[in-house]
Design a protein around this motif. Structure first.
Motif, PDB file in Angstrom:
ATOM      1  N   ARG A 159       5.444 -18.328  -6.774  1.00  0.00           N
ATOM      2  CA  ARG A 159       4.088 -18.529  -7.301  1.00  0.00           C
ATOM      3  C   ARG A 159       2.999 -17.962  -6.377  1.00  0.00           C
ATOM      4  NH1 ARG A 159       1.539 -21.638 -11.146  1.00  0.00           N
ATOM      5  NH2 ARG A 159      -0.428 -22.592 -10.546  1.00  0.00           N
ATOM      6  N   TYR A 160       3.069 -18.278  -5.089  1.00  0.00           N
ATOM      7  CA  TYR A 160       1.965 -17.919  -4.196  1.00  0.00           C
ATOM      8  C   TYR A 160       2.176 -16.628  -3.416  1.00  0.00           C
ATOM      9  CZ  TYR A 160       0.165 -22.473  -5.364  1.00  0.00           C
ATOM     10  OH  TYR A 160      -0.319 -23.547  -6.068  1.00  0.00           O
ATOM     11  N   PHE A 161       3.423 -16.288  -3.062  1.00  0.00           N
ATOM     12  CA  PHE A 161       3.654 -15.066  -2.291  1.00  0.00           C
ATOM     13  C   PHE A 161       3.919 -13.872  -3.215  1.00  0.00           C
ATOM     14  CE2 PHE A 161       5.201 -17.188   1.943  1.00  0.00           C
ATOM     15  CZ  PHE A 161       3.958 -17.765   2.078  1.00  0.00           C
ATOM     16  N   MET A 162       4.800 -14.067  -4.187  1.00  0.00           N
ATOM     17  CA  MET A 162       5.137 -12.945  -5.086  1.00  0.00           C
ATOM     18  C   MET A 162       3.987 -12.618  -6.030  1.00  0.00           C
ATOM     19  SD  MET A 162       9.101 -13.361  -6.206  1.00  0.00           S
ATOM     20  CE  MET A 162      10.322 -12.317  -5.441  1.00  0.00           C
ATOM     21  N   GLY A 163       3.065 -13.536  -6.202  1.00  0.00           N
ATOM     22  CA  GLY A 163       1.883 -13.273  -7.033  1.00  0.00           C
ATOM     23  C   GLY A 163       2.115 -13.475  -8.514  1.00  0.00           C
ATOM     24  N   ILE A 164       3.021 -14.396  -8.864  1.00  0.00           N
ATOM     25  CA  ILE A 164       3.347 -14.673 -10.266  1.00  0.00           C
ATOM     26  C   ILE A 164       2.299 -15.596 -10.903  1.00  0.00           C
ATOM     27  CG2 ILE A 164       5.063 -15.971 -11.658  1.00  0.00           C
ATOM     28  CD1 ILE A 164       6.176 -13.368 -11.063  1.00  0.00           C
ATOM     29  N   ARG A 165       1.462 -16.214 -10.045  1.00  0.00           N
ATOM     30  CA  ARG A 165       0.559 -17.282 -10.482  1.00  0.00           C
ATOM     31  C   ARG A 165      -0.237 -16.956 -11.752  1.00  0.00           C
ATOM     32  NH1 ARG A 165      -3.858 -19.701  -6.801  1.00  0.00           N
ATOM     33  NH2 ARG A 165      -3.582 -17.729  -5.745  1.00  0.00           N
ATOM     34  N   PRO A 212       2.661  -8.027 -10.523  1.00  0.00           N
ATOM     35  CA  PRO A 212       2.350  -7.237  -9.324  1.00  0.00           C
ATOM     36  C   PRO A 212       3.388  -6.137  -9.064  1.00  0.00           C
ATOM     37  CG  PRO A 212       2.496  -9.591  -8.812  1.00  0.00           C
ATOM     38  CD  PRO A 212       2.978  -9.415 -10.210  1.00  0.00           C
ATOM     39  N   GLY A 213       2.913  -4.978  -8.621  1.00  0.00           N
ATOM     40  CA  GLY A 213       3.815  -3.881  -8.260  1.00  0.00           C
ATOM     41  C   GLY A 213       4.347  -3.118  -9.454  1.00  0.00           C
ATOM     42  N   GLY A 258       1.684   0.490  -4.408  1.00  0.00           N
ATOM     43  CA  GLY A 258       2.752   0.664  -3.410  1.00  0.00           C
ATOM     44  C   GLY A 258       2.902  -0.574  -2.538  1.00  0.00           C
ATOM     45  N   ILE A 259       1.774  -1.130  -2.102  1.00  0.00           N
ATOM     46  CA  ILE A 259       1.824  -2.333  -1.252  1.00  0.00           C
ATOM     47  C   ILE A 259       2.396  -3.502  -2.046  1.00  0.00           C
ATOM     48  CG2 ILE A 259       0.408  -4.048  -0.020  1.00  0.00           C
ATOM     49  CD1 ILE A 259      -1.397  -1.846   0.903  1.00  0.00           C
ATOM     50  N   SER A 263       5.814  -5.457  -1.199  1.00  0.00           N
ATOM     51  CA  SER A 263       5.651  -6.889  -0.921  1.00  0.00           C
ATOM     52  C   SER A 263       6.592  -7.733  -1.768  1.00  0.00           C
ATOM     53  CB  SER A 263       4.214  -7.334  -1.219  1.00  0.00           C
ATOM     54  OG  SER A 263       3.326  -6.585  -0.455  1.00  0.00           O
ATOM     55  N   VAL A 264       6.684  -7.409  -3.051  1.00  0.00           N
ATOM     56  CA  VAL A 264       7.533  -8.182  -3.959  1.00  0.00           C
ATOM     57  C   VAL A 264       8.988  -8.128  -3.474  1.00  0.00           C
ATOM     58  CG1 VAL A 264       8.463  -8.244  -6.308  1.00  0.00           C
ATOM     59  CG2 VAL A 264       6.021  -8.016  -5.970  1.00  0.00           C
ATOM     60  N   TYR A 265       9.426  -6.945  -3.022  1.00  0.00           N
ATOM     61  CA  TYR A 265      10.790  -6.814  -2.508  1.00  0.00           C
ATOM     62  C   TYR A 265      10.980  -7.708  -1.272  1.00  0.00           C
ATOM     63  CZ  TYR A 265      15.179  -4.952  -0.797  1.00  0.00           C
ATOM     64  OH  TYR A 265      16.470  -4.854  -0.367  1.00  0.00           O
ATOM     65  N   TRP A 266       9.998  -7.696  -0.364  1.00  0.00           N
ATOM     66  CA  TRP A 266      10.078  -8.483   0.875  1.00  0.00           C
ATOM     67  C   TRP A 266      10.131  -9.985   0.561  1.00  0.00           C
ATOM     68  CZ3 TRP A 266      11.791  -7.255   5.350  1.00  0.00           C
ATOM     69  CH2 TRP A 266      11.516  -8.020   6.487  1.00  0.00           C
ATOM     70  N   HIS A 267       9.358 -10.414  -0.430  1.00  0.00           N
ATOM     71  CA  HIS A 267       9.371 -11.827  -0.823  1.00  0.00           C
ATOM     72  C   HIS A 267      10.716 -12.214  -1.450  1.00  0.00           C
ATOM     73  CE1 HIS A 267       5.261 -12.008   0.283  1.00  0.00           C
ATOM     74  NE2 HIS A 267       4.782 -11.368  -0.768  1.00  0.00           N
TER      75      HIS A 267
END
Lengths: 89, 198
Positions: free
Chosen positions: A55-61, B19-20, B172-173, B177-181
């Motif tokens: 939710r908060y890191f991947m930005g799915i929110r 995202p991404g 790109g960022i 980022s999504v991969y790193w998470h």
């Protein structure tokens, strides 16, 4: 030159602090605890941590609910498989 | 006045795009599925070799796993902050936080190498027993994903340093980022399963 927007990323920071707290809690629980309550607690902590990352890191929110459902289902299935295997021993 | 209320109501239901790049999400679901099969195999195999798993699990060091959890979560947090900064057009701050994330990722790898050295010195190998086989396979497989994530972060950080991203163009960022998470998400499940649950 327009002033830069300086939004402090508070939700992410709170999520990170909570993740650190939950990780420490499960590490300490894992030192000596055992039994059904211990297994259930660690699994719940893991699912909550996964939810926070998604939710908060991947930005799915703010995205379509479908993505919440897909990622949530993944965590639920993993949690259920591990839970059934560990609690049926 | 009524328009103001209806406008704000419309703003509240506007959904953001994923995202991404969409392709990275397909890749991530494939990766998550592979790890899910590994996790399920571990949990089910443990059920039939309970005594062996409980004894062998005491030979691994939980503290290494805990330190690595803190490092990876903090690295993921730095990447999330970097994303926020680039959306605000603050590319220098974004680059700085991406660099912090990479340093923490490197620290994760260093701790993991130290842990592997310790394990091998204690006779933990792929062929020593069933638990060790799962433990080594899962952690090495994840280790390779961290290396892959570091390569992706390096490219993204370099491009950010060169000013290739801004407030409007930063796919790109987001993709990196999504991969790193995802690497972080897999680790927190692995940490609970292999190091904590017994």
């Amino acid at each position: 030159m327009p002033a830069l927007k300086t939004t402090h990323p508070k939700p992410c920071t709170y999520a990170w602090l909570l993740l650190l707290f939950l990780s420490t809690a499960s590490y300490l629980l894992g030192q000596d605890k055992t039994g059904t309550l211990f297994i259930t607690s660690v699994l719940c902590i893991t699912v909550i941590k996964g939810h926070l990352i998604i939710r908060y890191f991947m930005g799915i929110r703010g995205v379509k609910p479908l993505w919440h459902i897909i990622m949530g289902t993944y965590l639920a299935i993993i949690g259920a498989i591990i839970g059934i295997a560990y609690l049926s021993q | 006045m009524p328009n103001t209320h209806s406008d704000s109501a419309v703003q509240q239901v506007v959904l953001q795009p994923l995202p991404g790049d969409f392709a990275i999400w397909i890749f991530i679901f494939a990766e998550l599925s592979v790890f899910a099969i590994f996790f399920a195999a571990y949990a089910i195999t443990r059920n039939t070799h309970l005594e062996l798993f409980n004894v062998a699990q005491t030979h691994i060091n939980k503290t290494y796993g805990y330190i690595n959890t803190i490092l990876l979560l903090t690295s993921s947090y730095c990447v999330a902050i970097a994303n926020r900064y680039i959306k605000e057009g603050r590319s220098t701050a974004c680059t700085r936080f991406l660099a912090y994330a990479m340093m923490l990722g490197a620290a994760f790898l260093a701790v993991k190498i130290a842990e592997f050295n310790n394990d091998f010195a204690n006779g933990i190998t792929l062929s020593s027993n069933l638990f060790d086989m799962f433990y080594i396979s899962l952690t090495v497989f994840h280790f390779m994903h961290v290396i892959m994530g570091m390569v992706i972060l390096s490219v993204v950080t370099y491009k950010s340093y060169k000013g290739k991203y801004n407030a409007t163009e930063h796919t790109g960022i987001e993709t990196g980022s999504v991969y790193w998470h995802m690497v972080d998400l897999v680790w927190i499940i692995l940490f609970s399963l292999v190091y904590i649950l017994h």
